[in-house]
Design a protein around this motif. Structure first.
Motif, PDB file in Angstrom:
ATOM      1  N   PHE A  24     -28.352   2.732 -25.476  1.00  0.00           N
ATOM      2  CA  PHE A  24     -29.418   1.449 -24.772  1.00  0.00           C
ATOM      3  C   PHE A  24     -28.320   0.855 -23.306  1.00  0.00           C
ATOM      4  O   PHE A  24     -28.627  -0.414 -22.791  1.00  0.00           O
ATOM      5  N   ASN A  25     -27.174   1.754 -22.772  1.00  0.00           N
ATOM      6  CA  ASN A  25     -26.766   1.504 -21.776  1.00  0.00           C
ATOM      7  C   ASN A  25     -25.643   0.281 -21.921  1.00  0.00           C
ATOM      8  O   ASN A  25     -25.335  -0.800 -21.298  1.00  0.00           O
ATOM      9  N   VAL A  26     -24.787   0.010 -23.241  1.00  0.00           N
ATOM     10  CA  VAL A  26     -24.417  -1.232 -23.600  1.00  0.00           C
ATOM     11  C   VAL A  26     -22.986  -0.993 -24.017  1.00  0.00           C
ATOM     12  O   VAL A  26     -22.780   0.095 -24.698  1.00  0.00           O
ATOM     13  N   ASP A  27     -21.627  -1.924 -24.296  1.00  0.00           N
ATOM     14  CA  ASP A  27     -20.728  -1.350 -24.919  1.00  0.00           C
ATOM     15  C   ASP A  27     -20.727  -1.172 -26.430  1.00  0.00           C
ATOM     16  O   ASP A  27     -21.693  -1.808 -26.908  1.00  0.00           O
ATOM     17  N   PRO A  28     -20.284  -0.376 -26.974  1.00  0.00           N
ATOM     18  CA  PRO A  28     -20.584  -0.080 -28.033  1.00  0.00           C
ATOM     19  C   PRO A  28     -20.450  -1.139 -29.458  1.00  0.00           C
ATOM     20  O   PRO A  28     -20.621  -1.125 -30.284  1.00  0.00           O
ATOM     21  N   THR A  29     -19.101  -1.631 -28.549  1.00  0.00           N
ATOM     22  CA  THR A  29     -18.591  -2.913 -29.496  1.00  0.00           C
ATOM     23  C   THR A  29     -19.709  -3.775 -30.028  1.00  0.00           C
ATOM     24  O   THR A  29     -20.115  -4.005 -30.622  1.00  0.00           O
ATOM     25  N   LEU A  30     -20.166  -4.515 -28.885  1.00  0.00           N
ATOM     26  CA  LEU A  30     -21.727  -5.181 -29.258  1.00  0.00           C
ATOM     27  C   LEU A  30     -22.262  -4.590 -30.127  1.00  0.00           C
ATOM     28  O   LEU A  30     -22.590  -5.592 -30.444  1.00  0.00           O
ATOM     29  N   LEU A  33     -20.202  -4.978 -33.565  1.00  0.00           N
ATOM     30  CA  LEU A  33     -21.125  -6.604 -33.800  1.00  0.00           C
ATOM     31  C   LEU A  33     -22.365  -6.849 -34.592  1.00  0.00           C
ATOM     32  O   LEU A  33     -22.844  -7.612 -35.413  1.00  0.00           O
ATOM     33  N   LEU A  34     -22.977  -6.379 -33.796  1.00  0.00           N
ATOM     34  CA  LEU A  34     -24.601  -6.872 -34.367  1.00  0.00           C
ATOM     35  C   LEU A  34     -24.349  -6.291 -35.521  1.00  0.00           C
ATOM     36  O   LEU A  34     -25.277  -6.444 -35.818  1.00  0.00           O
ATOM     37  N   TRP A  35     -24.876  -5.151 -35.692  1.00  0.00           N
ATOM     38  CA  TRP A  35     -24.460  -4.845 -37.167  1.00  0.00           C
ATOM     39  C   TRP A  35     -23.671  -5.309 -37.961  1.00  0.00           C
ATOM     40  O   TRP A  35     -24.408  -5.323 -39.223  1.00  0.00           O
ATOM     41  N   VAL A  36     -22.812  -5.639 -37.940  1.00  0.00           N
ATOM     42  CA  VAL A  36     -21.535  -6.590 -39.181  1.00  0.00           C
ATOM     43  C   VAL A  36     -23.121  -7.612 -39.199  1.00  0.00           C
ATOM     44  O   VAL A  36     -22.597  -7.753 -40.615  1.00  0.00           O
ATOM     45  N   LEU A  37     -23.445  -8.462 -38.179  1.00  0.00           N
ATOM     46  CA  LEU A  37     -24.193  -9.350 -38.212  1.00  0.00           C
ATOM     47  C   LEU A  37     -25.042  -9.381 -39.529  1.00  0.00           C
ATOM     48  O   LEU A  37     -26.034 -10.365 -40.158  1.00  0.00           O
ATOM     49  N   LEU A  38     -25.937  -8.313 -38.594  1.00  0.00           N
ATOM     50  CA  LEU A  38     -27.222  -7.710 -40.013  1.00  0.00           C
ATOM     51  C   LEU A  38     -26.902  -7.968 -41.213  1.00  0.00           C
ATOM     52  O   LEU A  38     -27.193  -7.837 -42.173  1.00  0.00           O
ATOM     53  N   PHE A  39     -25.388  -7.032 -40.997  1.00  0.00           N
ATOM     54  CA  PHE A  39     -25.303  -6.811 -42.878  1.00  0.00           C
ATOM     55  C   PHE A  39     -25.710  -8.076 -43.264  1.00  0.00           C
ATOM     56  O   PHE A  39     -25.116  -8.051 -44.219  1.00  0.00           O
ATOM     57  N   PHE A  40     -24.469  -8.978 -42.499  1.00  0.00           N
ATOM     58  CA  PHE A  40     -23.944 -10.323 -43.431  1.00  0.00           C
ATOM     59  C   PHE A  40     -25.515 -10.740 -43.385  1.00  0.00           C
ATOM     60  O   PHE A  40     -25.612 -11.824 -44.601  1.00  0.00           O
TER      61      PHE A  40
END
Length: 80
Positions: A24-30, A33-40
């Motif tokens: 998706f041509n974005v920063d891997p950190t983003l 963070l999205l995965w962590v938010l979705l996990f919570f």
């Protein structure tokens, strides 16, 4: 044609987030963070991550998957 691979360079666990970030041509950190938010929000996302790590193949040797120049390549091939 864009293909989704697990990243062998941008990886922390298995490279799923790094591969999605490259795709998706974005920063891997983003993406991480999205995965962590979705996990919570839903702890079953860890199962989705494990399934993705199993299903998405590792990038083969010699495959350059820098999609930042993909639009220019598509324009050059179409003759615009």
């Amino acid at each position: 044609m864009k293909r989704l691979y697990r990243s062998d360079k941008e990886k922390m666990l298995s490279g799923v987030c790094g591969g999605l970030a490259i795709y998706f041509n974005v920063d891997p950190t983003l993406i991480r963070l999205l995965w962590v938010l979705l996990f919570f929000m839903n702890p079953l996302m860890i199962i989705v991550y494990i399934i993705a790590a199993i299903i998405i193949p590792i990038a083969p040797e010699g495959v350059l998957y820098d999609f930042s120049k993909e639009p220019e390549k598509i324009k050059a091939e179409s003759g615009e």
